[in-house]
Design a protein around this motif. Structure first.
Motif, PDB file in Angstrom:
ATOM      1  N   LEU A  22       0.800  -1.224   0.000  1.00  0.00           N
ATOM      2  CA  LEU A  22       0.000   0.000   0.000  1.00  0.00           C
ATOM      3  C   LEU A  22       0.835   1.277   0.000  1.00  0.00           C
ATOM      4  O   LEU A  22       0.581   2.181  -0.791  1.00  0.00           O
ATOM      5  N   ASN A  23       1.812   1.372   0.888  1.00  0.00           N
ATOM      6  CA  ASN A  23       2.545   2.627   1.055  1.00  0.00           C
ATOM      7  C   ASN A  23       3.533   2.873  -0.074  1.00  0.00           C
ATOM      8  O   ASN A  23       3.966   1.957  -0.766  1.00  0.00           O
ATOM      9  N   LEU A  24       3.922   4.140  -0.209  1.00  0.00           N
ATOM     10  CA  LEU A  24       5.025   4.519  -1.086  1.00  0.00           C
ATOM     11  C   LEU A  24       6.297   4.432  -0.256  1.00  0.00           C
ATOM     12  O   LEU A  24       6.404   5.068   0.799  1.00  0.00           O
ATOM     13  N   GLU A  25       7.276   3.645  -0.709  1.00  0.00           N
ATOM     14  CA  GLU A  25       8.466   3.329   0.073  1.00  0.00           C
ATOM     15  C   GLU A  25       9.726   3.525  -0.776  1.00  0.00           C
ATOM     16  O   GLU A  25       9.668   3.522  -2.004  1.00  0.00           O
ATOM     17  N   ALA A  26      10.868   3.656  -0.083  1.00  0.00           N
ATOM     18  CA  ALA A  26      12.146   3.827  -0.781  1.00  0.00           C
ATOM     19  C   ALA A  26      13.262   3.194   0.042  1.00  0.00           C
ATOM     20  O   ALA A  26      13.412   3.488   1.234  1.00  0.00           O
ATOM     21  N   ASN A  27      14.053   2.336  -0.607  1.00  0.00           N
ATOM     22  CA  ASN A  27      15.211   1.689  -0.001  1.00  0.00           C
ATOM     23  C   ASN A  27      16.425   1.867  -0.901  1.00  0.00           C
ATOM     24  O   ASN A  27      16.278   2.086  -2.119  1.00  0.00           O
ATOM     25  N   VAL A  28      17.609   1.753  -0.322  1.00  0.00           N
ATOM     26  CA  VAL A  28      18.811   1.525  -1.111  1.00  0.00           C
ATOM     27  C   VAL A  28      19.231   0.082  -0.906  1.00  0.00           C
ATOM     28  O   VAL A  28      19.104  -0.467   0.197  1.00  0.00           O
ATOM     29  N   VAL A  29      19.720  -0.540  -1.965  1.00  0.00           N
ATOM     30  CA  VAL A  29      20.276  -1.887  -1.916  1.00  0.00           C
ATOM     31  C   VAL A  29      21.738  -1.774  -2.313  1.00  0.00           C
ATOM     32  O   VAL A  29      22.061  -1.196  -3.355  1.00  0.00           O
ATOM     33  N   VAL A  30      22.619  -2.313  -1.477  1.00  0.00           N
ATOM     34  CA  VAL A  30      24.058  -2.094  -1.627  1.00  0.00           C
ATOM     35  C   VAL A  30      24.767  -3.434  -1.766  1.00  0.00           C
ATOM     36  O   VAL A  30      24.558  -4.343  -0.954  1.00  0.00           O
ATOM     37  N   ARG A  31      25.610  -3.542  -2.776  1.00  0.00           N
ATOM     38  CA  ARG A  31      26.486  -4.709  -2.930  1.00  0.00           C
ATOM     39  C   ARG A  31      27.906  -4.253  -2.632  1.00  0.00           C
ATOM     40  O   ARG A  31      28.613  -3.760  -3.522  1.00  0.00           O
ATOM     41  N   ASP A  32      28.294  -4.401  -1.378  1.00  0.00           N
ATOM     42  CA  ASP A  32      29.616  -3.944  -0.951  1.00  0.00           C
ATOM     43  C   ASP A  32      29.966  -4.651   0.350  1.00  0.00           C
ATOM     44  O   ASP A  32      29.219  -4.577   1.323  1.00  0.00           O
ATOM     45  N   VAL A  33      31.103  -5.338   0.352  1.00  0.00           N
ATOM     46  CA  VAL A  33      31.487  -6.151   1.502  1.00  0.00           C
ATOM     47  C   VAL A  33      31.705  -5.290   2.737  1.00  0.00           C
ATOM     48  O   VAL A  33      31.238  -5.620   3.837  1.00  0.00           O
ATOM     49  N   GLU A  34      32.403  -4.165   2.590  1.00  0.00           N
ATOM     50  CA  GLU A  34      32.717  -3.343   3.747  1.00  0.00           C
ATOM     51  C   GLU A  34      31.456  -2.806   4.405  1.00  0.00           C
ATOM     52  O   GLU A  34      31.306  -2.868   5.635  1.00  0.00           O
ATOM     53  N   PHE A  35      30.530  -2.263   3.618  1.00  0.00           N
ATOM     54  CA  PHE A  35      29.307  -1.722   4.197  1.00  0.00           C
ATOM     55  C   PHE A  35      28.441  -2.828   4.789  1.00  0.00           C
ATOM     56  O   PHE A  35      27.919  -2.695   5.905  1.00  0.00           O
ATOM     57  N   ALA A  36      28.275  -3.933   4.054  1.00  0.00           N
ATOM     58  CA  ALA A  36      27.434  -5.021   4.540  1.00  0.00           C
ATOM     59  C   ALA A  36      27.980  -5.593   5.841  1.00  0.00           C
ATOM     60  O   ALA A  36      27.227  -5.883   6.774  1.00  0.00           O
ATOM     61  N   ARG A  37      29.299  -5.747   5.923  1.00  0.00           N
ATOM     62  CA  ARG A  37      29.896  -6.287   7.141  1.00  0.00           C
ATOM     63  C   ARG A  37      29.685  -5.344   8.321  1.00  0.00           C
ATOM     64  O   ARG A  37      29.383  -5.787   9.430  1.00  0.00           O
ATOM     65  N   HIS A  38      29.822  -4.040   8.086  1.00  0.00           N
ATOM     66  CA  HIS A  38      29.631  -3.081   9.169  1.00  0.00           C
ATOM     67  C   HIS A  38      28.193  -3.105   9.674  1.00  0.00           C
ATOM     68  O   HIS A  38      27.948  -3.124  10.897  1.00  0.00           O
ATOM     69  N   LEU A  39      27.228  -3.128   8.765  1.00  0.00           N
ATOM     70  CA  LEU A  39      25.831  -3.186   9.172  1.00  0.00           C
ATOM     71  C   LEU A  39      25.549  -4.487   9.921  1.00  0.00           C
ATOM     72  O   LEU A  39      24.874  -4.492  10.958  1.00  0.00           O
ATOM     73  N   ARG A  40      26.092  -5.598   9.430  1.00  0.00           N
ATOM     74  CA  ARG A  40      25.901  -6.880  10.106  1.00  0.00           C
ATOM     75  C   ARG A  40      26.479  -6.849  11.520  1.00  0.00           C
ATOM     76  O   ARG A  40      25.860  -7.341  12.478  1.00  0.00           O
ATOM     77  N   GLU A  41      27.656  -6.249  11.684  1.00  0.00           N
ATOM     78  CA  GLU A  41      28.261  -6.161  13.017  1.00  0.00           C
ATOM     79  C   GLU A  41      27.401  -5.345  13.970  1.00  0.00           C
ATOM     80  O   GLU A  41      27.277  -5.676  15.155  1.00  0.00           O
ATOM     81  N   ARG A  42      26.784  -4.272  13.476  1.00  0.00           N
ATOM     82  CA  ARG A  42      25.925  -3.457  14.336  1.00  0.00           C
ATOM     83  C   ARG A  42      24.665  -4.231  14.756  1.00  0.00           C
ATOM     84  O   ARG A  42      24.217  -4.126  15.901  1.00  0.00           O
ATOM     85  N   ILE A  43      24.104  -5.012  13.843  1.00  0.00           N
ATOM     86  CA  ILE A  43      22.920  -5.793  14.207  1.00  0.00           C
ATOM     87  C   ILE A  43      23.310  -6.936  15.141  1.00  0.00           C
ATOM     88  O   ILE A  43      22.588  -7.254  16.099  1.00  0.00           O
ATOM     89  N   ASP A  44      24.458  -7.560  14.881  1.00  0.00           N
ATOM     90  CA  ASP A  44      24.932  -8.613  15.790  1.00  0.00           C
ATOM     91  C   ASP A  44      25.138  -8.070  17.202  1.00  0.00           C
ATOM     92  O   ASP A  44      24.837  -8.751  18.193  1.00  0.00           O
ATOM     93  N   HIS A  45      25.647  -6.855  17.294  1.00  0.00           N
ATOM     94  CA  HIS A  45      25.819  -6.226  18.610  1.00  0.00           C
ATOM     95  C   HIS A  45      24.464  -6.059  19.290  1.00  0.00           C
ATOM     96  O   HIS A  45      24.333  -6.319  20.499  1.00  0.00           O
ATOM     97  N   LEU A  46      23.485  -5.654  18.533  1.00  0.00           N
ATOM     98  CA  LEU A  46      22.129  -5.507  19.067  1.00  0.00           C
ATOM     99  C   LEU A  46      21.613  -6.847  19.588  1.00  0.00           C
ATOM    100  O   LEU A  46      21.032  -6.930  20.674  1.00  0.00           O
TER     101      LEU A  46
END
Length: 402
Positions: free
Chosen positions: A321-345
């Motif tokens: 229903l809603n109008l939405e916007a995401n970015v999708v990133v293919r990059d090891v450094e960024f993906a690893r950093h985001l994963r580490e932050r969620i793992d910390h959570l």
């Protein structure tokens, strides 16, 4: 899918209001030519007034400033807040202004849920963070856990074209928005891209040509996963196909971890999501509930190579229903950093949900109840779409100064 993969981009993860607001306000206030901002929620509180001052600084420097708010999400901005902006030349617009019945907001469906900022065509911000004090985790008891990204590189041109299409006409139809945006993309916004940055795409959903694009990106990533799928999402009630892909990934040996709300700001969210727990746990999906405060994030990482950050939840309103916007990133450094932050959570503030044995009759009742509620909720957007057939309005806010 309406995504154009473009190399040569750089991303910086911004976590919670403490990380996001100082940076985005600094960039807006320093604008020289143009500020484009879209948000679901803008409140007249400490955060909203800081944004107001940044916008006034940009307008005072001569930048052309456009702000698009959602009428349901931002229904009560007082004249004392909007008038200084209008007097300074800021173009304020409201997407489908709020309608009330006995004081209650009734036009909830098909909202503009984007959280986007583009400054001077050089930097963009995409994520799930609104402009309200309840996104400050240190100063608000219910401060939300959330994420956004700062973007530099040629992808900014796509985001700028999209936002311009949304604001350059006083009252365009959604079809006109998409036509303008697609025309701008044909100008080859990837020219000059460097090879030493991240490959990324700007992905949106609408109720016309791109109804399932964000969901399809998720599904493609899950189906290709080899080691791990990690999803942190505030409102999790996806359709059958994405649920099936998650279960299949877990059964073929992929570690599938879901981080969901344990103490949501809206209690019904947890009750609906819990209907899916047994179905997912039986397939080997791991479920973690975040219990420190409300989770508002909409992020995911697959195999430390693919990541997404944006405004889209994985529920019927965001996916249908809603109008939405995401970015999708293919990059090891960024993906690893985001994963580490969620793992910390997960390590610090989450509780893992364990399968609970039930009797045969109880188990059958749970299965039947879950199936009925699941299909009712999944069919709801279809029914709603038939009722809300009118094109949404974008209303220009005018100055009341003589």
């Amino acid at each position: 899918m309406n995504s154009h993969w473009i190399p040569g981009n750089h991303f910086k993860l911004l976590e919670n209001g403490e990380g996001y607001y100082p940076r985005v306000f600094e960039v807006i206030a320093a604008a020289e030519r143009e500020v484009l901002l879209e948000t679901f929620i803008l409140f007249d509180d400490k955060v909203g007034r800081q944004l107001q001052q940044a916008l006034l600084a940009a307008a005072g420097r001569g930048a052309e400033v456009h702000v698009l708010i959602d009428g349901w999400g931002s229904p009560d901005l007082p004249e004392s807040f909007t008038q200084p902006l209008l007097d300074a030349g800021v173009r304020l617009r409201s997407f489908e202004p709020v309608q009330r019945l006995f004081g209650a907001r009734i036009n909830l469906l098909r909202r503009m849920h984007n959280k986007l900022v583009v400054v001077d065509g050089e930097r963009a911000f995409v994520g799930g963070i609104n402009y309200s004090e309840d996104h400050l985790t240190e100063s608000h008891p219910q401060g939300k856990q959330d994420y956004a990204v700062e973007v530099e590189g040629p992808l900014v041109g796509q985001i700028q074209a999209f936002c311009r299409a949304n604001v350059l006409a006083p009252q365009p139809t959604r079809g006109q928005w998409i036509q303008r945006w697609r025309a701008d993309l044909e100008d080859d916004s990837s020219q000059g891209a460097e090879d030493n940055g991240a490959v990324a795409a700007f992905v949106t959903r609408d109720n016309h040509l791109h109804r399932t694009d964000i969901e399809r990106h998720y599904r493609a990533a899950v189906r290709s996963a080899q080691r791990r799928v990690l999803i942190a999402n505030a409102y999790f009630f996806p359709g059958y196909r994405l649920l099936r892909d998650l279960r299949r990934a877990a059964r073929r040996g992929v570690q599938v971890d879901l981080v969901l709300q344990g103490h949501p700001d809206q209690p019904w969210v947890k009750r609906a999501t819990e209907l899916l727990y047994r179905h997912l746990l039986r397939a080997g999906v791991n479920i973690f509930e975040y219990n420190e405060r409300p989770l508002h994030g909409k992020v995911a990482v697959v195999d430390d190579t693919w990541a997404t950050v944006g405004s889209s939840n994985l529920d019927p309103t965001s996916l249908s229903l809603n109008l939405e916007a995401n970015v999708v990133v293919r990059d090891v450094e960024f993906a690893r950093h985001l994963r580490e932050r969620i793992d910390h959570l997960m390590a610090e503030s989450c509780e893992r949900i364990q399968p609970t044995p039930t009797g045969q009759l109880h188990s059958a009742w749970i299965a039947v109840r879950s199936m009925v509620v699941f299909h009712l909720l999944r069919r709801f957007p279809v029914w709603a779409a038939k009722v809300t057939v009118r094109e949404p309005r974008v209303v220009v806010m005018h100055s009341k100064t003589p």
